[in-house]
Design a protein around this motif. Structure first.
Motif, PDB file in Angstrom:
ATOM      1  N   PRO A 165       1.091  -1.227  -0.009  1.00 49.78           N
ATOM      2  CA  PRO A 165       0.038  -0.005   0.029  1.00 49.78           C
ATOM      3  C   PRO A 165       1.020   1.162   0.087  1.00 49.78           C
ATOM      4  O   PRO A 165       1.666   1.458   0.661  1.00 49.78           O
ATOM      5  CB  PRO A 165      -0.689  -0.166   1.298  1.00 49.78           C
ATOM      6  CG  PRO A 165      -0.646  -1.525   1.578  1.00 49.78           C
ATOM      7  CD  PRO A 165       0.522  -2.078   1.291  1.00 49.78           C
ATOM      8  N   PHE A 166       0.484   1.917  -0.954  1.00 48.32           N
ATOM      9  CA  PHE A 166       1.044   3.496  -1.026  1.00 48.32           C
ATOM     10  C   PHE A 166       2.540   3.491  -1.269  1.00 48.32           C
ATOM     11  O   PHE A 166       3.213   4.859  -1.599  1.00 48.32           O
ATOM     12  CB  PHE A 166       0.607   4.317   0.256  1.00 48.32           C
ATOM     13  CG  PHE A 166      -0.590   4.447   0.625  1.00 48.32           C
ATOM     14  CD1 PHE A 166      -1.651   4.972  -0.345  1.00 48.32           C
ATOM     15  CD2 PHE A 166      -0.956   3.824   1.686  1.00 48.32           C
ATOM     16  CE1 PHE A 166      -2.683   4.987   0.285  1.00 48.32           C
ATOM     17  CE2 PHE A 166      -2.267   3.707   2.152  1.00 48.32           C
ATOM     18  CZ  PHE A 166      -3.370   4.455   1.336  1.00 48.32           C
ATOM     19  N   LEU A 167       3.248   2.426  -1.600  1.00 53.33           N
ATOM     20  CA  LEU A 167       4.721   2.512  -1.615  1.00 53.33           C
ATOM     21  C   LEU A 167       5.069   2.924  -3.042  1.00 53.33           C
ATOM     22  O   LEU A 167       6.012   3.952  -3.349  1.00 53.33           O
ATOM     23  CB  LEU A 167       5.374   0.922  -1.615  1.00 53.33           C
ATOM     24  CG  LEU A 167       6.845   1.140  -1.483  1.00 53.33           C
ATOM     25  CD1 LEU A 167       7.816   2.217  -0.492  1.00 53.33           C
ATOM     26  CD2 LEU A 167       7.307  -0.375  -1.423  1.00 53.33           C
ATOM     27  N   TYR A 168       4.393   2.618  -3.990  1.00 53.09           N
ATOM     28  CA  TYR A 168       4.597   2.840  -5.381  1.00 53.09           C
ATOM     29  C   TYR A 168       4.181   4.242  -5.683  1.00 53.09           C
ATOM     30  O   TYR A 168       4.886   5.334  -6.429  1.00 53.09           O
ATOM     31  CB  TYR A 168       3.798   2.109  -6.391  1.00 53.09           C
ATOM     32  CG  TYR A 168       3.588   2.498  -7.807  1.00 53.09           C
ATOM     33  CD1 TYR A 168       4.752   2.095  -8.725  1.00 53.09           C
ATOM     34  CD2 TYR A 168       2.434   3.079  -8.245  1.00 53.09           C
ATOM     35  CE1 TYR A 168       4.765   2.724 -10.084  1.00 53.09           C
ATOM     36  CE2 TYR A 168       2.499   3.494  -9.806  1.00 53.09           C
ATOM     37  CZ  TYR A 168       3.536   3.413 -10.419  1.00 53.09           C
ATOM     38  OH  TYR A 168       3.399   3.761 -11.620  1.00 53.09           O
ATOM     39  N   GLU A 169       2.954   4.737  -5.216  1.00 53.44           N
ATOM     40  CA  GLU A 169       2.638   6.168  -5.330  1.00 53.44           C
ATOM     41  C   GLU A 169       3.494   7.178  -4.401  1.00 53.44           C
ATOM     42  O   GLU A 169       3.765   8.175  -5.103  1.00 53.44           O
ATOM     43  CB  GLU A 169       1.146   6.264  -4.643  1.00 53.44           C
ATOM     44  CG  GLU A 169      -0.090   5.559  -5.419  1.00 53.44           C
ATOM     45  CD  GLU A 169      -0.061   3.809  -5.301  1.00 53.44           C
ATOM     46  OE1 GLU A 169       0.553   3.577  -4.502  1.00 53.44           O
ATOM     47  OE2 GLU A 169      -0.773   3.295  -6.056  1.00 53.44           O
ATOM     48  N   MET A 170       3.942   6.467  -3.493  1.00 53.56           N
ATOM     49  CA  MET A 170       4.680   7.713  -2.818  1.00 53.56           C
ATOM     50  C   MET A 170       6.128   7.781  -3.268  1.00 53.56           C
ATOM     51  O   MET A 170       6.591   8.807  -3.516  1.00 53.56           O
ATOM     52  CB  MET A 170       5.356   6.972  -1.409  1.00 53.56           C
ATOM     53  CG  MET A 170       6.204   7.864  -0.449  1.00 53.56           C
ATOM     54  SD  MET A 170       6.343   7.097   1.215  1.00 53.56           S
ATOM     55  CE  MET A 170       4.699   7.160   1.735  1.00 53.56           C
ATOM     56  N   ARG A 171       6.649   6.600  -4.028  1.00 57.08           N
ATOM     57  CA  ARG A 171       7.914   6.696  -4.940  1.00 57.08           C
ATOM     58  C   ARG A 171       7.586   7.784  -5.997  1.00 57.08           C
ATOM     59  O   ARG A 171       8.531   8.612  -6.352  1.00 57.08           O
ATOM     60  CB  ARG A 171       8.287   5.360  -5.332  1.00 57.08           C
ATOM     61  CG  ARG A 171       9.826   5.230  -5.663  1.00 57.08           C
ATOM     62  CD  ARG A 171      10.013   5.599  -7.198  1.00 57.08           C
ATOM     63  NE  ARG A 171       9.209   4.496  -8.092  1.00 57.08           N
ATOM     64  CZ  ARG A 171       9.130   4.627  -9.278  1.00 57.08           C
ATOM     65  NH1 ARG A 171       9.684   5.419 -10.187  1.00 57.08           N
ATOM     66  NH2 ARG A 171       8.233   3.656 -10.192  1.00 57.08           N
ATOM     67  N   VAL A 172       6.665   7.517  -6.867  1.00 57.71           N
ATOM     68  CA  VAL A 172       6.411   8.511  -7.791  1.00 57.71           C
ATOM     69  C   VAL A 172       6.051   9.936  -7.425  1.00 57.71           C
ATOM     70  O   VAL A 172       6.452  10.694  -8.020  1.00 57.71           O
ATOM     71  CB  VAL A 172       5.027   8.020  -8.692  1.00 57.71           C
ATOM     72  CG1 VAL A 172       4.739   9.036  -9.742  1.00 57.71           C
ATOM     73  CG2 VAL A 172       5.393   6.553  -9.363  1.00 57.71           C
ATOM     74  N   LEU A 173       5.402  10.125  -6.562  1.00 58.83           N
ATOM     75  CA  LEU A 173       5.307  11.341  -6.031  1.00 58.83           C
ATOM     76  C   LEU A 173       6.513  12.056  -5.720  1.00 58.83           C
ATOM     77  O   LEU A 173       6.779  13.430  -5.963  1.00 58.83           O
ATOM     78  CB  LEU A 173       4.169  11.630  -4.691  1.00 58.83           C
ATOM     79  CG  LEU A 173       3.989  12.569  -3.970  1.00 58.83           C
ATOM     80  CD1 LEU A 173       3.318  13.651  -5.320  1.00 58.83           C
ATOM     81  CD2 LEU A 173       3.043  12.545  -3.069  1.00 58.83           C
ATOM     82  N   MET A 174       7.172  11.370  -4.958  1.00 59.41           N
ATOM     83  CA  MET A 174       8.486  11.999  -4.336  1.00 59.41           C
ATOM     84  C   MET A 174       9.453  12.295  -5.601  1.00 59.41           C
ATOM     85  O   MET A 174      10.160  13.259  -5.775  1.00 59.41           O
ATOM     86  CB  MET A 174       9.256  11.100  -3.663  1.00 59.41           C
ATOM     87  CG  MET A 174       8.698  10.784  -2.297  1.00 59.41           C
ATOM     88  SD  MET A 174       9.252   9.887  -0.948  1.00 59.41           S
ATOM     89  CE  MET A 174      11.022  11.030  -0.714  1.00 59.41           C
ATOM     90  N   ASP A 175       9.356  11.455  -6.516  1.00 61.30           N
ATOM     91  CA  ASP A 175      10.316  11.461  -8.023  1.00 61.30           C
ATOM     92  C   ASP A 175       9.579  12.937  -8.470  1.00 61.30           C
ATOM     93  O   ASP A 175      10.503  13.548  -9.110  1.00 61.30           O
ATOM     94  CB  ASP A 175      10.157  10.503  -8.792  1.00 61.30           C
ATOM     95  CG  ASP A 175      10.641   9.175  -8.376  1.00 61.30           C
ATOM     96  OD1 ASP A 175      11.593   9.336  -7.522  1.00 61.30           O
ATOM     97  OD2 ASP A 175      10.569   7.964  -8.959  1.00 61.30           O
ATOM     98  N   TRP A 176       8.317  12.918  -8.553  1.00 57.34           N
ATOM     99  CA  TRP A 176       7.857  14.195  -9.365  1.00 57.34           C
ATOM    100  C   TRP A 176       8.213  15.482  -8.441  1.00 57.34           C
ATOM    101  O   TRP A 176       8.515  16.599  -9.155  1.00 57.34           O
ATOM    102  CB  TRP A 176       6.369  14.006  -9.477  1.00 57.34           C
ATOM    103  CG  TRP A 176       5.676  15.414  -9.908  1.00 57.34           C
ATOM    104  CD1 TRP A 176       5.822  15.529 -11.246  1.00 57.34           C
ATOM    105  CD2 TRP A 176       4.899  16.362  -9.359  1.00 57.34           C
ATOM    106  NE1 TRP A 176       5.075  16.886 -11.480  1.00 57.34           N
ATOM    107  CE2 TRP A 176       4.630  17.384 -10.095  1.00 57.34           C
ATOM    108  CE3 TRP A 176       4.759  16.592  -7.842  1.00 57.34           C
ATOM    109  CZ2 TRP A 176       3.718  18.371 -10.046  1.00 57.34           C
ATOM    110  CZ3 TRP A 176       3.889  17.640  -7.655  1.00 57.34           C
ATOM    111  CH2 TRP A 176       3.641  18.433  -8.530  1.00 57.34           C
ATOM    112  N   MET A 177       8.241  15.562  -7.245  1.00 58.31           N
ATOM    113  CA  MET A 177       8.663  16.560  -6.340  1.00 58.31           C
ATOM    114  C   MET A 177       9.950  16.891  -6.130  1.00 58.31           C
ATOM    115  O   MET A 177      10.383  18.292  -6.200  1.00 58.31           O
ATOM    116  CB  MET A 177       8.111  16.349  -4.834  1.00 58.31           C
ATOM    117  CG  MET A 177       6.642  16.156  -4.668  1.00 58.31           C
ATOM    118  SD  MET A 177       6.018  15.689  -2.926  1.00 58.31           S
ATOM    119  CE  MET A 177       6.771  17.018  -1.821  1.00 58.31           C
ATOM    120  N   PHE A 178      10.812  16.053  -6.411  1.00 57.12           N
ATOM    121  CA  PHE A 178      12.314  16.549  -6.126  1.00 57.12           C
ATOM    122  C   PHE A 178      13.064  16.444  -7.314  1.00 57.12           C
ATOM    123  O   PHE A 178      14.306  16.476  -7.210  1.00 57.12           O
ATOM    124  CB  PHE A 178      12.888  15.559  -5.045  1.00 57.12           C
ATOM    125  CG  PHE A 178      12.262  15.908  -3.792  1.00 57.12           C
ATOM    126  CD1 PHE A 178      12.368  17.110  -3.005  1.00 57.12           C
ATOM    127  CD2 PHE A 178      11.120  15.012  -3.010  1.00 57.12           C
ATOM    128  CE1 PHE A 178      11.736  17.310  -1.794  1.00 57.12           C
ATOM    129  CE2 PHE A 178      10.542  15.355  -2.007  1.00 57.12           C
ATOM    130  CZ  PHE A 178      10.771  16.370  -1.250  1.00 57.12           C
TER     131      PHE A 178
END
Length: 228
Positions: A165-178
């Motif tokens: 849960p939320f691991l893939y989404e968190m990884r993509v979100l952090m890639d987009w943010m930073f």
């Protein structure tokens, strides 16, 4: 002086940190004031009790924060920040396991299998982090280490990674943010989905190529019963 190649150790470091999370969950009872069955978190949940020892919960939250900060440093490729972050983790880990834990819980660290296991995997993490600091971060760091090659085993591991849960989404979100990008968050997720589907289809094509079937031939019962 020979040029040292820049190797990406982040996947191995992340694996060590992820194992530490499971060790904290499995050995949470070792970080409480009692070893009785009544103090087990699962037992309390079944009994409907709302009182849970806060120590393992705080350890989990801190470990999650450390993983997030480490990912940010990795995306930014800040070697000096990584060095200070590594020193901070080294000091805090030894303060907690070597000094605070024996005084607080009146137990020696070697008698706690969870603490010893956490220390071992964090030591591997420190070693890999030191190698990363010495060699520097590679130029290209985006992507998933599982998707660098094509095989059915990597596909299965990637499916397991995606269902957390939320691991893939968190990884993509952090890639987009930073990381620098001209895409909006919605289109960035769409791009990741396209790349993921293309890689998945490539894995299946290679798998089917190794065991081809004749055209217009019905699939076998065993193959149709597979769930992947």
């Amino acid at each position: 002086c020979p040029i040292v190649p820049k190797v990406d150790y982040y996947s191995s470091m992340f694996l060590c940190d992820f194992i530490v999370i499971f060790l904290i969950i499995a050995g949470h009872q070792r970080f409480s004031n009692s070893d009785s069955v009544q103090d087990n978190i699962i037992y309390r949940y079944i009994q409907g009790s709302s009182s849970i020892d806060i120590t393992p919960i705080l350890m989990l939250l801190i470990q999650f924060l450390l993983i997030i900060v480490d990912r940010i440093i990795y995306l930014k490729k800040h070697v000096h920040t990584k060095f200070y972050f590594l020193c901070f983790q080294f000091v805090v880990l030894h303060l907690w396991l070597v000094i605070i834990y024996p005084i607080w819980f009146q137990r020696a660290m070697p008698t706690n299998w969870a603490a010893v296991s956490i220390y071992i995997f964090k030591s591997f993490y420190f070693m890999l982090s030191s190698l990363q600091i010495r060699n520097g971060y590679p130029t290209r760091i985006l992507g998933n280490f599982l998707t660098t090659r094509y095989s059915i085993l990597r596909l299965l591991c990637y499916k397991l990674y995606c269902i957390i849960p939320f691991l893939y989404e968190m990884r993509v979100l952090m890639d987009w943010m930073f990381t620098p990008t001209s895409l909006s968050l919605t289109y960035y997720f769409m791009m990741e989905e396209i790349a993921r589907n293309a890689w998945t289809q490539k894995c299946w094509r290679i798998t089917y190529g190794r065991s081809p079937t004749k055209r217009a031939k019905n699939r076998g019962r065993c193959e149709r019963c597979k769930i992947i």
